[in-house]
Design an enzyme around this catalytic site. Structure first.
Site, short mmCIF file in Angstrom:
data_model
loop_
_atom_site.label_atom_id
_atom_site.label_comp_id
_atom_site.label_asym_id
_atom_site.label_seq_id
_atom_site.Cartn_x
_atom_site.Cartn_y
_atom_site.Cartn_z
N SER A 190 0.82 -1.22 0.00
CA SER A 190 0.00 0.00 0.00
C SER A 190 0.85 1.26 0.00
O SER A 190 0.36 2.34 0.34
CB SER A 190 -0.93 0.00 1.22
OG SER A 190 -1.83 -1.08 1.17
N HIS A 223 2.76 -3.96 9.60
CA HIS A 223 1.61 -4.31 8.75
C HIS A 223 0.47 -4.86 9.61
O HIS A 223 -0.53 -5.33 9.08
CB HIS A 223 1.99 -5.40 7.74
CG HIS A 223 2.85 -4.94 6.60
ND1 HIS A 223 2.73 -3.70 6.01
CD2 HIS A 223 3.84 -5.59 5.90
CE1 HIS A 223 3.61 -3.60 5.02
NE2 HIS A 223 4.29 -4.72 4.94
N TYR A 254 -2.89 6.39 -0.70
CA TYR A 254 -1.86 6.20 -1.74
C TYR A 254 -2.18 7.07 -2.96
O TYR A 254 -1.31 7.74 -3.52
CB TYR A 254 -1.83 4.72 -2.11
CG TYR A 254 -0.82 4.31 -3.14
CD1 TYR A 254 0.39 3.72 -2.77
CD2 TYR A 254 -1.07 4.45 -4.51
CE1 TYR A 254 1.31 3.31 -3.72
CE2 TYR A 254 -0.15 4.04 -5.46
CZ TYR A 254 1.03 3.48 -5.06
OH TYR A 254 1.94 3.07 -6.01
N SER A 268 9.93 10.33 -6.03
CA SER A 268 9.15 9.91 -7.20
C SER A 268 9.44 8.43 -7.46
O SER A 268 10.50 7.91 -7.09
CB SER A 268 9.53 10.74 -8.43
OG SER A 268 10.85 10.40 -8.87
N PHE A 269 8.50 7.75 -8.09
CA PHE A 269 8.66 6.32 -8.34
C PHE A 269 9.92 6.05 -9.17
O PHE A 269 10.68 5.12 -8.88
CB PHE A 269 7.43 5.76 -9.07
CG PHE A 269 7.52 4.28 -9.33
CD1 PHE A 269 7.21 3.37 -8.33
CD2 PHE A 269 7.95 3.79 -10.56
CE1 PHE A 269 7.31 1.99 -8.55
CE2 PHE A 269 8.06 2.42 -10.79
CZ PHE A 269 7.74 1.52 -9.78
N MET A 308 10.02 -2.84 -7.13
CA MET A 308 9.39 -1.58 -7.55
C MET A 308 8.82 -1.85 -8.95
O MET A 308 9.53 -1.74 -9.94
CB MET A 308 10.43 -0.45 -7.60
CG MET A 308 11.17 -0.20 -6.30
SD MET A 308 10.24 0.71 -5.06
CE MET A 308 10.00 2.29 -5.86
N ARG A 309 7.56 -2.23 -9.02
CA ARG A 309 7.01 -2.74 -10.28
C ARG A 309 6.42 -1.62 -11.15
O ARG A 309 6.93 -1.31 -12.20
CB ARG A 309 5.96 -3.82 -9.97
CG ARG A 309 5.61 -4.72 -11.14
CD ARG A 309 4.59 -5.77 -10.73
NE ARG A 309 3.34 -5.15 -10.32
CZ ARG A 309 2.33 -4.87 -11.15
NH1 ARG A 309 2.42 -5.18 -12.43
NH2 ARG A 309 1.23 -4.30 -10.70
#
Length: 296
Positions: A50, A109, A194, A229-230, A257-258
């Site tokens: 998440s 979690h 998110y 940033s991703f 990191m998909r």
């Protein structure tokens, strides 16, 4: 109770009060439950997949006032202990947290009902990030494919059933999100989404900084937006788990990191699955006034 796994991996989950967890966590449950939280602890709380790593890096950048070098001091998984983590003979998450100086930033979690009581008793700060159930399921599916210490997810169709029945590690998405949402008015909880962080990262990062009692100028905020940033994080070896052995995370199957997007569920769900989950959501989340964003 041990839950069955697919043929590819021998990992099994066991249950604590009906919540499936990894066996090593269950074996260490006494130590986890007796964990001594401190009033100045900040606990990052998420259901798996998440945005845990994302919010963790954001929090660390805020704590270090945007100093990138300080955020490179250790691999991200070692900076803020994951309190229920256990993989003997390595030190447990509890032991790592106990060795940390205050103020501590920790992760979990765990659903609310399994959280060590001392966190509530000490009125700690909690930072919760929720992600829409459809994207969360897709991300978790690919994570379980590559993670060698979690059960084999099987086919997407099989995993869909496993997930909606809450038979994945850390249990039901519905119970997790609903549980944290329902206590947010009684404790110091900043509840984020998110999708909101994706939509307007600067606004959400500013909220986190204020919650942490940090005042950051616009230049530092802009820098944190850029560094978290991703694309930046995917290429950062301190974050992307590229140092984790293939025997634990096989990134040739699926990268850690998909995609980091909103709406990828449309590439996986059938129309029937989407309708079925919508109906289940209405039933399970009745009385919960959360309106999740499913696409941007």
């Amino acid at each position: 109770m041990a839950l069955a796994t697919g043929p590819g991996k021998q990992t099994q989950l066991r249950e604590v009060e009906g919540v499936p967890l990894q066996a090593a966590i269950v074996d260490n449950w006494g130590q986890i439950q007796s964990f001594e939280a401190k009033p100045d602890d900040l606990l990052i709380c998420t259901y798996p997949k998440s945005g845990t790593t994302w919010i963790q890096e954001i929090v660390d950048m805020i704590e270090q006032n945007g100093d990138v070098e300080k955020c490179q001091r250790a691999l991200i998984q070692h900076r803020h202990p994951f309190i229920e983590w256990a993989r003997p003979p390595q030190p447990s998450g509890v032991e790592k947290a106990q060795a940390m100086p205050s103020p501590r930033i920790l992760r979990t979690h765990l659903p609310t009902r399994l959280l060590p009581p001392s966190f509530w008793e000490n009125n700690c700060k909690f930072l919760y990030v929720a992600r829409n159930v459809k994207d969360c399921m897709v991300s978790y599916y690919h994570f379980q494919r590559m993670n060698q210490v979690l059960p084999d997810p099987g086919t997407w169709e099989e995993y869909f059933e496993t997930f909606i029945n809450g038979k994945v590690a850390w249990g039901s998405w519905f119970e997790h999100v609903k549980g944290w949402w329902e206590v947010k008015g009684r404790y110091q909880i900043l509840f984020l989404f998110y999708e909101d962080i994706k939509k307007d990262p600067k606004c959400e990062i500013r909220k986190v900084a204020q919650f942490m009692g940090k005042h950051l100028d616009e230049t530092v905020l802009d820098k944190i937006v850029q560094e978290t940033s991703f694309e930046k994080m995917k290429d950062n070896p301190m974050i992307n788990r590229s140092t984790v052995p293939k025997s634990i995370m096989d990134q040739s199957i699926s990268p850690f990191m998909r995609k980091g997007t909103v709406g990828d569920w449309k590439n996986h769900f059938t129309v029937a699955q989407s309708h079925r989950l919508d109906e289940l959501y209405r039933k399970k989340m009745e009385g919960v006034s959360i309106d999740f964003c499913l696409e941007l």
